[in-house]
Design an enzyme around this catalytic site. Structure first.
Site, short mmCIF file in Angstrom:
data_model
loop_
_atom_site.label_atom_id
_atom_site.label_comp_id
_atom_site.label_asym_id
_atom_site.label_seq_id
_atom_site.Cartn_x
_atom_site.Cartn_y
_atom_site.Cartn_z
CG ASP A 50 -8.19 -4.29 11.14
OD1 ASP A 50 -8.31 -4.39 9.96
OD2 ASP A 50 -7.55 -3.13 11.65
CG ASP A 244 -6.95 0.12 12.74
OD1 ASP A 244 -7.25 -0.81 12.00
OD2 ASP A 244 -6.16 1.16 12.46
O1 LIG Z 1 -8.42 -3.86 7.38
P1 LIG Z 1 -7.03 -3.60 7.42
O2 LIG Z 1 -6.22 -4.89 7.85
O3 LIG Z 1 -6.82 -2.70 8.61
O4 LIG Z 1 -6.43 -2.95 6.24
C1 LIG Z 1 -6.53 -1.54 5.95
C2 LIG Z 1 -5.41 -1.00 5.08
O5 LIG Z 1 -4.16 -1.24 5.88
C3 LIG Z 1 -2.94 -1.07 4.96
O6 LIG Z 1 -3.01 0.51 5.06
C4 LIG Z 1 -2.74 0.91 6.27
O7 LIG Z 1 -1.67 0.22 7.12
C5 LIG Z 1 -0.39 0.61 6.53
C6 LIG Z 1 0.87 -0.10 7.36
O8 LIG Z 1 0.78 0.21 8.45
C7 LIG Z 1 -0.25 2.24 6.53
O9 LIG Z 1 1.11 2.56 5.65
C8 LIG Z 1 -1.17 2.95 5.56
O10 LIG Z 1 -1.18 4.35 5.67
C9 LIG Z 1 -2.58 2.37 6.39
O11 LIG Z 1 -3.61 3.08 5.41
C10 LIG Z 1 -3.07 -1.71 3.93
O12 LIG Z 1 -1.90 -1.23 3.34
C11 LIG Z 1 -4.40 -1.38 3.18
O13 LIG Z 1 -4.16 -1.92 1.85
C12 LIG Z 1 -5.48 -1.91 3.82
O14 LIG Z 1 -6.68 -1.68 3.03
#
Ligand SMILES: O=P(O)(O)OC[C@H]1O[C@H](O[C@H]2O[C@H](CO)[C@@H](O)[C@H](O)[C@H]2O)[C@H](O)[C@@H](O)[C@@H]1O
Length: 302
Positions: A50, A244
């Protein structure tokens, strides 16, 4: 091992008891490296990762979730040794931009946008490499644009909302929204989704994830990659999936059902998960990946 790390980082608090007992059920993958390498003998390791919270730390601004240079170096090495794919909720191009490695396969939009190794259907990416695109939710794109515009318009009045366009999916971040406004935001999302029933919402880390309501998730993407790499029904493969968040659970489930490989959750707190092993944070993910490379070098030189 897990316990020593616990006492140095967490101190003797009430929480560590809960974490310690969770750790018994989801042992540190670092402690299982040797054991794992002996199981994998004669099998092909394939790595699935991921992005956010796994390869990069969770940070307040999604635009700043950069990977460290060290992580990139390790990832490059890993991908030189084992087929490696990143399956993210983000727009695929965005992850490629963060990672900047061309020996890694990428899937974005929670697996709805796959750039797979070359097989029968051929396309070209920005760098003129031959790639296969698999986008099972393509037909929903026009509707997704409408949902995105509607959500942007309707949530304008709520301070702190950040809506991210992830191509086939939408992330509505509420990390900076006041607690008193959360209910209103949730209501707005469900009102919009009542108008667009081809879409559904789930919760991630301080984010509402909106995506087409089709039977395709990160687990399907994992299977798709395995198929393309020639391991669809093979017993000779050892897939490792590290993630995660909740959407990673679909991939953990696939590994559990296949009875193959290592599903590893990244978490420093106890959580409900289908993963069998754990790592506390991206730094440990890096340590684990490096461990795989070193051990694989040792095996091939003996
Ligand atoms: O599947 P992933 O690669 O883990 O993506 C899931 C989401 O991740 C991001 O949001 C998350 O991380 C951000 C940066 O650390 C944080 O600010 C946020 O609160 C988290 O939810 C990404 O911005 C999303 O678009 C993804 O879907």
């Amino acid at each position: 091992m897990g316990l020593s790390r616990l006492s140095s980082t967490e101190g003797e608090n009430a929480f560590s008891i809960e974490y310690t007992s969770w750790l018994m059920e989801h042992p540190s993958a670092l402690d299982k490296l040797e054991q794992m390498m002996s199981i994998t003998k004669g099998r092909k390791i394939v790595i699935f990762l991921d992005y956010d919270g796994t390869l990069s730390d969770i940070v307040p601004n999604p635009e700043e979730a950069f990977m460290t240079h060290k992580m990139r170096r390790v990832l490059r090495e890993v991908a030189n040794h084992f087929p490696t794919a990143i399956i993210s909720g983000r727009q695929r191009e965005k992850v490629q931009d963060f990672v900047q490695l061309n020996n890694v396969y990428y899937a974005g939009s929670h697996g709805l946008d796959i750039e797979a190794p070359l097989n029968h259907t051929t396309n070209f990416d920005d760098m003129d490499n031959e790639v296969v695109l698999h986008q099972p939710a393509k037909e929903f794109l026009p509707e997704k644009h409408k949902v995105f515009n509607l959500l942007s318009e309707r949530t304008k009045s709520i301070k702190g909302v950040n809506i991210e366009d992830n191509k086939f999916c939408i992330s509505v971040h509420y990390r900076h929204v006041l607690a008193k406004d959360l209910g209103t935001l949730e209501n707005m999302i469900s009102t919009v989704l009542k108008e667009y029933q081809n879409f559904r919402v789930s919760k991630g880390k301080m984010v509402f994830e909106i995506r087409p309501n089709i039977g395709w998730n990160k687990g399907h993407a994992l299977e798709y990659f395995l198929e393309y790499l020639g391991f669809g029904t093979s017993d000779d493969v050892f897939p490792i999936y590290i993630g995660d968040d909740r959407t990673d659970e679909d991939a953990f489930n696939v590994l559990r059902k296949r009875g193959q490989g290592f599903p590893i959750v990244v978490s420093a707190t106890p959580k409900d998960t289908k993963a069998l092993y754990s790592l506390r944070e991206p730094k440990e993910v890096m340590e684990f990946l490096l461990g795989l490379v070193v051990r694989s070098n040792n095996t091939s030189s003996t």
